[in-house]
Design a protein around this motif. Structure first.
Motif, PDB file in Angstrom:
ATOM      1  N   VAL A  96      23.987  97.885 115.535  1.00 33.00           N
ATOM      2  CA  VAL A  96      22.538  97.057 116.488  1.00 33.00           C
ATOM      3  C   VAL A  96      23.828  97.187 118.651  1.00 33.00           C
ATOM      4  CG1 VAL A  96      22.742  94.961 116.278  1.00 33.00           C
ATOM      5  CG2 VAL A  96      20.812  96.853 118.043  1.00 33.00           C
ATOM      6  N   SER A  97      23.221  97.280 119.472  1.00 34.73           N
ATOM      7  CA  SER A  97      23.888  97.027 120.660  1.00 34.73           C
ATOM      8  C   SER A  97      23.047  96.079 121.021  1.00 34.73           C
ATOM      9  CB  SER A  97      23.060  98.147 121.666  1.00 34.73           C
ATOM     10  OG  SER A  97      21.623  98.405 121.481  1.00 34.73           O
ATOM     11  N   MET A  98      23.841  95.347 121.763  1.00 34.72           N
ATOM     12  CA  MET A  98      22.691  94.059 122.850  1.00 34.72           C
ATOM     13  C   MET A  98      21.865  94.420 123.793  1.00 34.72           C
ATOM     14  SD  MET A  98      23.071  90.637 123.286  1.00 34.72           S
ATOM     15  CE  MET A  98      23.323  89.566 124.433  1.00 34.72           C
ATOM     16  N   SER A  99      21.282  95.433 124.229  1.00 34.89           N
ATOM     17  CA  SER A  99      20.034  95.968 124.671  1.00 34.89           C
ATOM     18  C   SER A  99      18.969  96.242 123.763  1.00 34.89           C
ATOM     19  CB  SER A  99      19.817  96.996 125.314  1.00 34.89           C
ATOM     20  OG  SER A  99      20.705  96.869 126.840  1.00 34.89           O
ATOM     21  N   ARG A 100      19.367  96.681 122.594  1.00 29.61           N
ATOM     22  CA  ARG A 100      18.280  97.051 121.200  1.00 29.61           C
ATOM     23  C   ARG A 100      17.718  95.626 120.561  1.00 29.61           C
ATOM     24  NH1 ARG A 100      18.147 102.692 117.599  1.00 29.61           N
ATOM     25  NH2 ARG A 100      16.482 102.666 117.348  1.00 29.61           N
ATOM     26  N   TYR A 101      19.537  94.498 120.045  1.00 27.84           N
ATOM     27  CA  TYR A 101      18.917  93.399 119.365  1.00 27.84           C
ATOM     28  C   TYR A 101      17.509  92.839 120.259  1.00 27.84           C
ATOM     29  CZ  TYR A 101      20.073  88.898 118.150  1.00 27.84           C
ATOM     30  OH  TYR A 101      20.044  87.906 117.536  1.00 27.84           O
ATOM     31  N   LYS A 102      18.314  92.679 121.797  1.00 29.12           N
ATOM     32  CA  LYS A 102      17.025  91.880 122.536  1.00 29.12           C
ATOM     33  C   LYS A 102      15.893  92.510 122.245  1.00 29.12           C
ATOM     34  CE  LYS A 102      19.993  89.471 125.654  1.00 29.12           C
ATOM     35  NZ  LYS A 102      20.069  88.882 126.941  1.00 29.12           N
ATOM     36  N   CYS A 124      22.789  89.343 107.574  1.00 32.23           N
ATOM     37  CA  CYS A 124      24.047  90.511 107.782  1.00 32.23           C
ATOM     38  C   CYS A 124      25.373  89.100 106.390  1.00 32.23           C
ATOM     39  CB  CYS A 124      24.758  90.006 108.880  1.00 32.23           C
ATOM     40  SG  CYS A 124      25.497  88.615 109.685  1.00 32.23           S
ATOM     41  N   LYS A 125      25.907  91.022 106.777  1.00 29.23           N
ATOM     42  CA  LYS A 125      26.954  90.394 105.177  1.00 29.23           C
ATOM     43  C   LYS A 125      28.294  89.781 106.004  1.00 29.23           C
ATOM     44  CE  LYS A 125      26.092  94.625 103.089  1.00 29.23           C
ATOM     45  NZ  LYS A 125      26.818  95.797 102.802  1.00 29.23           N
ATOM     46  N   ASN A 126      28.799  88.878 105.169  1.00 32.77           N
ATOM     47  CA  ASN A 126      30.142  88.372 106.101  1.00 32.77           C
ATOM     48  C   ASN A 126      31.229  89.252 106.276  1.00 32.77           C
ATOM     49  OD1 ASN A 126      29.336  85.442 104.791  1.00 32.77           O
ATOM     50  ND2 ASN A 126      30.133  85.635 102.649  1.00 32.77           N
ATOM     51  N   THR A 127      30.915  89.913 106.186  1.00 40.66           N
ATOM     52  CA  THR A 127      31.985  91.271 106.849  1.00 40.66           C
ATOM     53  C   THR A 127      31.669  91.651 107.935  1.00 40.66           C
ATOM     54  OG1 THR A 127      30.658  93.148 105.205  1.00 40.66           O
ATOM     55  CG2 THR A 127      32.720  92.235 104.896  1.00 40.66           C
ATOM     56  N   ASP A 128      30.381  90.961 108.396  1.00 40.84           N
ATOM     57  CA  ASP A 128      29.911  91.529 109.769  1.00 40.84           C
ATOM     58  C   ASP A 128      29.506  90.139 110.353  1.00 40.84           C
ATOM     59  OD1 ASP A 128      29.583  93.949 109.649  1.00 40.84           O
ATOM     60  OD2 ASP A 128      27.645  94.212 108.298  1.00 40.84           O
ATOM     61  N   ILE A 129      30.391  88.592 110.251  1.00 38.34           N
ATOM     62  CA  ILE A 129      29.872  88.216 111.253  1.00 38.34           C
ATOM     63  C   ILE A 129      30.794  88.586 112.043  1.00 38.34           C
ATOM     64  CG2 ILE A 129      30.190  85.351 110.978  1.00 38.34           C
ATOM     65  CD1 ILE A 129      29.649  85.086 107.890  1.00 38.34           C
ATOM     66  N   ASP A 130      32.226  88.496 112.229  1.00 39.07           N
ATOM     67  CA  ASP A 130      32.998  88.189 113.284  1.00 39.07           C
ATOM     68  C   ASP A 130      32.149  89.624 114.680  1.00 39.07           C
ATOM     69  OD1 ASP A 130      34.059  86.611 112.728  1.00 39.07           O
ATOM     70  OD2 ASP A 130      35.711  88.080 112.157  1.00 39.07           O
ATOM     71  N   LYS A 131      31.919  90.289 114.051  1.00 39.24           N
ATOM     72  CA  LYS A 131      30.636  91.751 114.817  1.00 39.24           C
ATOM     73  C   LYS A 131      29.321  90.888 115.602  1.00 39.24           C
ATOM     74  CE  LYS A 131      31.934  95.657 113.155  1.00 39.24           C
ATOM     75  NZ  LYS A 131      31.801  97.325 111.252  1.00 39.24           N
ATOM     76  N   VAL A 132      29.190  90.017 115.100  1.00 38.69           N
ATOM     77  CA  VAL A 132      27.317  89.745 114.888  1.00 38.69           C
ATOM     78  C   VAL A 132      28.074  88.682 115.950  1.00 38.69           C
ATOM     79  CG1 VAL A 132      25.644  88.327 114.598  1.00 38.69           C
ATOM     80  CG2 VAL A 132      26.587  90.094 113.625  1.00 38.69           C
ATOM     81  N   ARG A 133      29.499  87.920 115.895  1.00 34.85           N
ATOM     82  CA  ARG A 133      29.006  86.594 116.797  1.00 34.85           C
ATOM     83  C   ARG A 133      29.831  87.739 118.201  1.00 34.85           C
ATOM     84  NH1 ARG A 133      32.738  84.444 114.110  1.00 34.85           N
ATOM     85  NH2 ARG A 133      31.260  83.383 113.303  1.00 34.85           N
ATOM     86  N   GLU A 134      30.800  88.628 118.303  1.00 28.52           N
ATOM     87  CA  GLU A 134      30.691  89.683 119.374  1.00 28.52           C
ATOM     88  C   GLU A 134      29.681  90.305 120.364  1.00 28.52           C
ATOM     89  OE1 GLU A 134      33.163  93.611 120.941  1.00 28.52           O
ATOM     90  OE2 GLU A 134      33.142  92.399 118.346  1.00 28.52           O
ATOM     91  N   LEU A 135      28.409  90.117 119.074  1.00 34.58           N
ATOM     92  CA  LEU A 135      27.371  90.657 118.979  1.00 34.58           C
ATOM     93  C   LEU A 135      26.392  90.245 120.923  1.00 34.58           C
ATOM     94  CD1 LEU A 135      24.903  93.264 119.726  1.00 34.58           C
ATOM     95  CD2 LEU A 135      24.471  91.699 117.535  1.00 34.58           C
ATOM     96  N   VAL A 136      26.131  88.803 120.067  1.00 30.14           N
ATOM     97  CA  VAL A 136      25.765  88.392 121.070  1.00 30.14           C
ATOM     98  C   VAL A 136      26.724  87.051 122.035  1.00 30.14           C
ATOM     99  CG1 VAL A 136      24.220  86.818 118.346  1.00 30.14           C
ATOM    100  CG2 VAL A 136      25.827  85.689 119.651  1.00 30.14           C
ATOM    101  N   HIS A 137      27.328  87.174 122.324  1.00 30.27           N
ATOM    102  CA  HIS A 137      27.667  87.188 124.390  1.00 30.27           C
ATOM    103  C   HIS A 137      28.679  88.689 124.228  1.00 30.27           C
ATOM    104  CE1 HIS A 137      29.380  82.975 121.111  1.00 30.27           C
ATOM    105  NE2 HIS A 137      28.809  83.162 121.878  1.00 30.27           N
ATOM    106  N   SER A 138      28.280  89.579 124.153  1.00 31.21           N
ATOM    107  CA  SER A 138      28.184  91.190 124.849  1.00 31.21           C
ATOM    108  C   SER A 138      27.232  91.019 125.823  1.00 31.21           C
ATOM    109  CB  SER A 138      28.221  92.155 124.176  1.00 31.21           C
ATOM    110  OG  SER A 138      27.123  92.338 123.515  1.00 31.21           O
ATOM    111  N   SER A 139      27.062  91.420 126.330  1.00 34.12           N
ATOM    112  CA  SER A 139      26.762  92.345 127.942  1.00 34.12           C
ATOM    113  C   SER A 139      25.357  93.266 127.888  1.00 34.12           C
ATOM    114  CB  SER A 139      27.662  92.799 129.366  1.00 34.12           C
ATOM    115  OG  SER A 139      28.084  93.092 128.313  1.00 34.12           O
ATOM    116  N   MET A 140      24.799  93.352 128.583  1.00 32.63           N
ATOM    117  CA  MET A 140      24.305  94.413 128.114  1.00 32.63           C
ATOM    118  C   MET A 140      24.383  95.574 128.682  1.00 32.63           C
ATOM    119  SD  MET A 140      20.909  93.120 126.954  1.00 32.63           S
ATOM    120  CE  MET A 140      19.767  93.948 128.659  1.00 32.63           C
ATOM    121  N   ASP A 141      23.570  96.630 127.400  1.00 32.61           N
ATOM    122  CA  ASP A 141      24.216  98.166 128.063  1.00 32.61           C
ATOM    123  C   ASP A 141      23.904  98.533 129.562  1.00 32.61           C
ATOM    124  OD1 ASP A 141      24.893  97.627 125.281  1.00 32.61           O
ATOM    125  OD2 ASP A 141      23.395  98.785 124.854  1.00 32.61           O
ATOM    126  N   GLN A 142      24.912  99.235 129.773  1.00 35.33           N
ATOM    127  CA  GLN A 142      24.637 100.190 131.706  1.00 35.33           C
ATOM    128  C   GLN A 142      24.265 101.223 131.260  1.00 35.33           C
ATOM    129  OE1 GLN A 142      28.783 100.445 132.994  1.00 35.33           O
ATOM    130  NE2 GLN A 142      28.940  98.613 134.064  1.00 35.33           N
TER     131      GLN A 142
END
Length: 507
Positions: A96-102, A124-142
């Motif tokens: 999921v992208s940041m825009s869609r998540y929000k 989420c699964k343990n294998t996706d925790i790093d991706k999720v952490r990166e997701l919630v700190h990422s910027s909105m899609d352009q």
């Protein structure tokens, strides 16, 4: 779930169930039949629009406490919730992208809709925790221009419309126009050569017969085979100030709101129908307004196709033979062989037409979906898309004199296909939040005309119609009064014109 949930708003749940029954002509999904007593429902594109609207209203009013839905519910629906739970950070196979998540978690705790406090949970699964952490700190899609994406259909549409409306009438004008688009701002970052894109798009429009040079006597839209047009325009060199205009085919495509590929297919189908149109029934006309967009979304069931063909009347089978679909063709389909002499798109499109024909004959969406092994949402989408395409075909024919007959034949198709209901329900279907089921409820409660609804009050309407909130009832009554006022004003203007046109005869 605890049985105590069944004791919550029992009467409202029964009213919702009756409303769903009316919407589906006596049928309700077995899953909803089991879950509604607990206040649980599902929501996705497989449901009809009327079903989705009833479930959304029930959720907002608290009759339903939990909706299990696809990510599409998060887009554009004003449906506030106390808690949003995402069972996975994936939409399909894509993370999921940041825009869609929000957009999705933004349903929790909507300001101005009760409490502004809400919760969102992402599983989420343990294998996706790093991706999720990166997701919630990422910027909105352009936001990125779509003019150059894919086959540059956006650019084709822009240039054709600009020339057709007189906004740009030469190559120089078109280049200036494109410089004022979002694509021009992003061209360097996207690696797009604007000049080359405009020039190549123009060449393509000439080859397809959509454009012509004003001082040329020949209209390239006449050459519909494509070969001569292509060869002619390969030699055509345009100066920057050469005046351009839209050909007949291009004007028809613009007026019919369709791209040139569909316009060419439609032109060929109308030419064939012009020579051998079957008007013994409506089946041939229904085929002509069956949208091309849905052809790739359907995979005909050979056995269902064969049985439906054999159940056609003699008149309808004559229409099928005109299209090249014969008994021999049907046998080959059942055996899984290729269709010799009949294009695949014709086979699939006629299959959709058979579904549309049953809806035209007042068969319920539920029964059609079960018979043809598709979702109710797909059947309703076919109905609404065909109604829109019927209006497009009619406008397309208005621009081409050779198809004058189709313009008159299709004049009422769009409205009939929009609802596929009986004639007496059509006026009620003009109202907001009124689909076939609710229109039938209103009609059965003796609200048979707009005047009947406009003269009633909210309390009466709520008491006579199952599962209708006071807010929706008020909207329906206000809309009925507004429609009546518009009709009165229109009649007053017509009467005034007639009176002004009458010559005063002296005594």
């Amino acid at each position: 779930m605890s049985r105590k949930f069944q004791e919550h708003k029992i009467d409202e749940k029964k009213a919702l169930y009756r409303a769903l029954m009316a919407e589906c002509k006596g049928s309700v999904c077995p899953t909803l039949r089991n879950t509604l007593p607990f206040g649980v429902a599902y929501h996705h594109s497989g449901l009809m629009g009327g079903e989705r609207r009833l479930l959304e209203e029930a959720f907002v009013s608290g009759t339903i406490c939990c909706i299990c839905c696809t990510s599409t519910l998060a887009a554009g629906v004003n449906l506030p919730a106390k808690r949003v739970i995402l069972r996975s950070p994936y939409v399909g196979r894509e993370f999921v992208s940041m825009s869609r998540y929000k957009q999705m978690v933004g349903r929790a705790g909507r300001a101005g809709m009760g409490s502004s406090l809400g919760e969102s949970i992402l599983v989420c699964k343990n294998t996706d925790i790093d991706k999720v952490r990166e997701l919630v700190h990422s910027s909105m899609d352009q936001c990125v221009s779509s003019l150059a994406q894919g086959d540059a259909s956006g650019m084709r549409s822009l240039l054709l419309s600009a020339i057709g409306q007189g906004m740009a009438t030469s190559l120089a004008d078109l280049h200036q126009l494109v410089k004022r688009t979002l694509l021009s701002v992003q061209a360097t970052r996207l690696g797009v050569d604007l000049t080359a894109l405009v020039d190549s798009t123009l060449v393509g429009l000439f080859r397809e017969g959509a454009l012509r040079v004003c001082n040329q006597q020949a209209d390239v839209s006449v050459c519909l085979s494509g070969d001569n047009v292509s060869q002619t325009n390969k030699k055509l060199k345009l100066r920057r100030d050469t005046p351009l205009s839209v050909s007949r085919l291009g004007r028809a495509a613009i007026k019919g709101c369709m791209d040139l590929k569909k316009a060419r297919l439609l032109y060929e189908d109308l030419l064939q129908a012009q020579a051998s149109l079957v008007l013994l029934t409506c089946l041939h006309l229904l085929y002509l307004v069956t949208p091309y967009d849905l052809v790739d979304q359907i995979r005909p069931s050979p056995s269902v196709y064969f049985n439906s063909y054999n159940n056609l009347s003699v008149q309808d089978q004559q229409c099928a033979r005109v299209l090249g679909i014969t008994e021999v063709c049907m046998v080959r389909i059942v055996k899984g062989h290729t269709h010799k002499g009949v294009p695949e798109r014709v086979i699939k499109r006629f299959y959709l037409t058979l579904m549309l024909s049953e809806l035209w004959q007042q068969e319920s969406v539920w029964k059609v979906s079960v018979k043809y092994h598709v979702t109710r949402g797909f059947v309703q989408n076919l109905m609404s898309s065909s109604a829109a395409f019927a209006a497009c075909v009619m406008r397309f024919c208005e621009e081409l004199e050779e198809f004058w007959a189709f313009k008159d034949l299709l004049v009422n198709f769009s409205q009939r296909l929009s609802h596929c209901c009986t004639q007496e329900l059509l006026p009620l279907m003009e109202l907001p939040a009124v689909k076939r089921g609710r229109a039938q409820q209103l009609y059965n409660a003796n609200f048979k005309t707009l005047k009947d609804i406009a003269n009633t009050d909210v309390n009466t309407l709520v008491s006579c119609v199952d599962h209708i909130s006071r807010k929706v009832a008020g909207q329906i009554i206000a809309a009925a009064r507004l429609l009546l006022l518009e009709k009165v004003e229109s009649l007053r203007e017509e009467a005034q014109e007639v009176l002004e046109g009458i010559a005063v005869i002296p005594e």
